[in-house]
Design a protein around this motif. Structure first.
Motif, PDB file in Angstrom:
ATOM      1  N   LEU A   1       7.010  57.703  22.181  1.00 12.21           N
ATOM      2  CA  LEU A   1       7.161  56.311  22.592  1.00 12.21           C
ATOM      3  C   LEU A   1       8.515  56.159  23.284  1.00 12.21           C
ATOM      4  O   LEU A   1       9.557  56.333  22.661  1.00 12.21           O
ATOM      5  CB  LEU A   1       7.090  55.404  21.357  1.00 12.21           C
ATOM      6  N   PRO A   2       8.523  55.870  24.595  1.00  8.85           N
ATOM      7  CA  PRO A   2       9.792  55.734  25.321  1.00  8.85           C
ATOM      8  C   PRO A   2      10.460  54.397  24.994  1.00  8.85           C
ATOM      9  O   PRO A   2       9.820  53.484  24.478  1.00  8.85           O
ATOM     10  CB  PRO A   2       9.359  55.784  26.786  1.00  8.85           C
ATOM     11  N   PRO A   3      11.751  54.270  25.311  1.00 13.25           N
ATOM     12  CA  PRO A   3      12.408  52.971  25.124  1.00 13.25           C
ATOM     13  C   PRO A   3      11.792  51.916  26.038  1.00 13.25           C
ATOM     14  O   PRO A   3      11.227  52.254  27.077  1.00 13.25           O
ATOM     15  CB  PRO A   3      13.862  53.231  25.541  1.00 13.25           C
ATOM     16  N   VAL A   4      11.900  50.673  25.639  1.00 13.90           N
ATOM     17  CA  VAL A   4      11.400  49.570  26.461  1.00 13.90           C
ATOM     18  C   VAL A   4      12.250  49.491  27.719  1.00 13.90           C
ATOM     19  O   VAL A   4      13.479  49.426  27.640  1.00 13.90           O
ATOM     20  CB  VAL A   4      11.483  48.227  25.697  1.00 13.90           C
ATOM     21  N   PRO A   5      11.623  49.534  28.906  1.00 12.93           N
ATOM     22  CA  PRO A   5      12.421  49.435  30.133  1.00 12.93           C
ATOM     23  C   PRO A   5      13.003  48.030  30.283  1.00 12.93           C
ATOM     24  O   PRO A   5      12.390  47.051  29.893  1.00 12.93           O
ATOM     25  CB  PRO A   5      11.404  49.726  31.247  1.00 12.93           C
ATOM     26  N   PHE A   6      14.199  47.976  30.814  1.00 13.63           N
ATOM     27  CA  PHE A   6      14.815  46.679  31.084  1.00 13.63           C
ATOM     28  C   PHE A   6      15.636  46.785  32.357  1.00 13.63           C
ATOM     29  O   PHE A   6      16.077  47.860  32.737  1.00 13.63           O
ATOM     30  CB  PHE A   6      15.701  46.223  29.917  1.00 13.63           C
ATOM     31  N   ALA A   7      15.804  45.665  33.008  1.00 18.79           N
ATOM     32  CA  ALA A   7      16.573  45.633  34.251  1.00 18.79           C
ATOM     33  C   ALA A   7      18.028  45.316  33.904  1.00 18.79           C
ATOM     34  O   ALA A   7      18.317  44.284  33.303  1.00 18.79           O
ATOM     35  CB  ALA A   7      16.015  44.576  35.191  1.00 18.79           C
ATOM     36  N   ALA A   8      18.913  46.223  34.272  1.00 19.82           N
ATOM     37  CA  ALA A   8      20.338  46.028  34.012  1.00 19.82           C
ATOM     38  C   ALA A   8      20.915  45.034  35.012  1.00 19.82           C
ATOM     39  O   ALA A   8      20.538  45.021  36.178  1.00 19.82           O
ATOM     40  CB  ALA A   8      21.066  47.358  34.107  1.00 19.82           C
ATOM     41  N   GLU A   9      21.837  44.198  34.554  1.00 21.68           N
ATOM     42  CA  GLU A   9      22.494  43.238  35.432  1.00 21.68           C
ATOM     43  C   GLU A   9      23.449  43.991  36.358  1.00 21.68           C
ATOM     44  O   GLU A   9      24.261  44.790  35.914  1.00 21.68           O
ATOM     45  CB  GLU A   9      23.270  42.218  34.606  1.00 21.68           C
ATOM     46  N   ARG A  10      23.331  43.740  37.642  1.00 20.21           N
ATOM     47  CA  ARG A  10      24.161  44.424  38.641  1.00 20.21           C
ATOM     48  C   ARG A  10      25.313  43.515  39.069  1.00 20.21           C
ATOM     49  O   ARG A  10      25.076  42.421  39.581  1.00 20.21           O
ATOM     50  CB  ARG A  10      23.323  44.801  39.876  1.00 20.21           C
ATOM     51  N   ARG A  11      26.552  43.978  38.836  1.00 17.71           N
ATOM     52  CA  ARG A  11      27.741  43.239  39.266  1.00 17.71           C
ATOM     53  C   ARG A  11      28.746  44.218  39.856  1.00 17.71           C
ATOM     54  O   ARG A  11      28.987  45.279  39.273  1.00 17.71           O
ATOM     55  CB  ARG A  11      28.381  42.519  38.088  1.00 17.71           C
ATOM     56  N   PRO A  12      29.343  43.876  40.974  1.00 15.66           N
ATOM     57  CA  PRO A  12      30.367  44.743  41.560  1.00 15.66           C
ATOM     58  C   PRO A  12      31.562  44.863  40.612  1.00 15.66           C
ATOM     59  O   PRO A  12      31.826  43.973  39.809  1.00 15.66           O
ATOM     60  CB  PRO A  12      30.771  44.041  42.849  1.00 15.66           C
ATOM     61  N   ALA A  13      32.291  45.991  40.736  1.00 14.70           N
ATOM     62  CA  ALA A  13      33.463  46.205  39.883  1.00 14.70           C
ATOM     63  C   ALA A  13      34.527  46.978  40.646  1.00 14.70           C
ATOM     64  O   ALA A  13      34.218  47.779  41.530  1.00 14.70           O
ATOM     65  CB  ALA A  13      33.057  46.963  38.630  1.00 14.70           C
ATOM     66  N   VAL A  14      35.776  46.736  40.280  1.00 16.61           N
ATOM     67  CA  VAL A  14      36.913  47.445  40.858  1.00 16.61           C
ATOM     68  C   VAL A  14      37.727  48.017  39.699  1.00 16.61           C
ATOM     69  O   VAL A  14      38.043  47.318  38.737  1.00 16.61           O
ATOM     70  CB  VAL A  14      37.797  46.500  41.710  1.00 16.61           C
ATOM     71  N   PHE A  15      38.033  49.314  39.786  1.00 21.76           N
ATOM     72  CA  PHE A  15      38.847  49.989  38.795  1.00 21.76           C
ATOM     73  C   PHE A  15      40.137  50.453  39.465  1.00 21.76           C
ATOM     74  O   PHE A  15      40.108  50.989  40.576  1.00 21.76           O
ATOM     75  CB  PHE A  15      38.100  51.192  38.211  1.00 21.76           C
ATOM     76  N   VAL A  16      41.290  50.253  38.802  1.00 20.32           N
ATOM     77  CA  VAL A  16      42.581  50.658  39.354  1.00 20.32           C
ATOM     78  C   VAL A  16      43.334  51.498  38.332  1.00 20.32           C
ATOM     79  O   VAL A  16      43.152  51.341  37.126  1.00 20.32           O
ATOM     80  CB  VAL A  16      43.437  49.430  39.767  1.00 20.32           C
ATOM     81  N   SER A  17      44.192  52.387  38.833  1.00 20.32           N
ATOM     82  CA  SER A  17      44.966  53.229  37.927  1.00 20.32           C
ATOM     83  C   SER A  17      46.185  52.485  37.365  1.00 20.32           C
ATOM     84  O   SER A  17      46.760  52.915  36.367  1.00 20.32           O
ATOM     85  CB  SER A  17      45.417  54.510  38.631  1.00 20.32           C
TER      86      SER A  17
END
Length: 173
Positions: free
Chosen positions: A128-144
């Protein structure tokens, strides 16, 4: 003289998900006239956790689902006979899992009950596979470094179209 029939079991869909209806079909092939009381279909899902401490083992079990259907039998003549059952899987079932100390298994058992004779029983694991779900898509910026670049120091910035990924996704930025 009676004999135990051969049994083939089909499942539709082949890889069901929680919330779906599962159809189980049992094909019995009889080589002689054989009485048949019933054909039973049973779907069970159980979580098991096993903890060891020295020579002691503690096992904990929890049932997630137990569904059963029974179709009345009729005498089997020589040839093929088909029996069907349907199960509605609950939406909140956890997926199949295999771990060292914990696992979740789903099993389908089909039993052709033959009076005064060994029953024909077949068991099959149901992944039995996990229930599929749509992940929320949001842009992101990562800085050092918060506050931006400084003279003489290395500074890295990564911009992504989304910081949420699903298996097989492509990283875009």
């Amino acid at each position: 003289m009676r004999s135990r029939p051969k049994m083939t079991v089909l499942l539709r869909p082949g890889l069901p998900s929680p919330g779906q209806t599962v159809e189980v079909e049992a094909h019995l092939v009889s080589e002689s006239d054989t009485p048949l009381d019933a054909v039973s279909f049973e779907l069970t899902g159980e979580e098991t956790v096993r903890v060891q401490s020295g020579k002691n083992t503690l096992t904990w079990r929890r049932s997630h689902v137990h569904l059963r259907a029974e179709v009345p039998g009729r005498p089997l003549t020589v040839g093929e006979h088909t029996y069907k059952a349907q199960f509605q899987l609950p939406r909140d079932l956890p997926p199949t899992r295999r771990g060292r100390y914990a696992w979740i298994d789903y099993v389908i058992e089909v039993r052709a009950a033959i009076p005064w004779w060994p029953d024909r029983v077949e068991k099959y694991e149901l992944p039995l596979p996990p229930v599929p779900f749509a992940a929320e898509r949001r842009p992101a910026v990562f800085v050092s470094r918060e506050g931006g670049a400084r003279a003489g120091e290395i500074y890295v910035e990564l911009s992504l179209a989304s910081a949420t990924f699903e298996p097989g996704d492509m990283v875009v930025g």
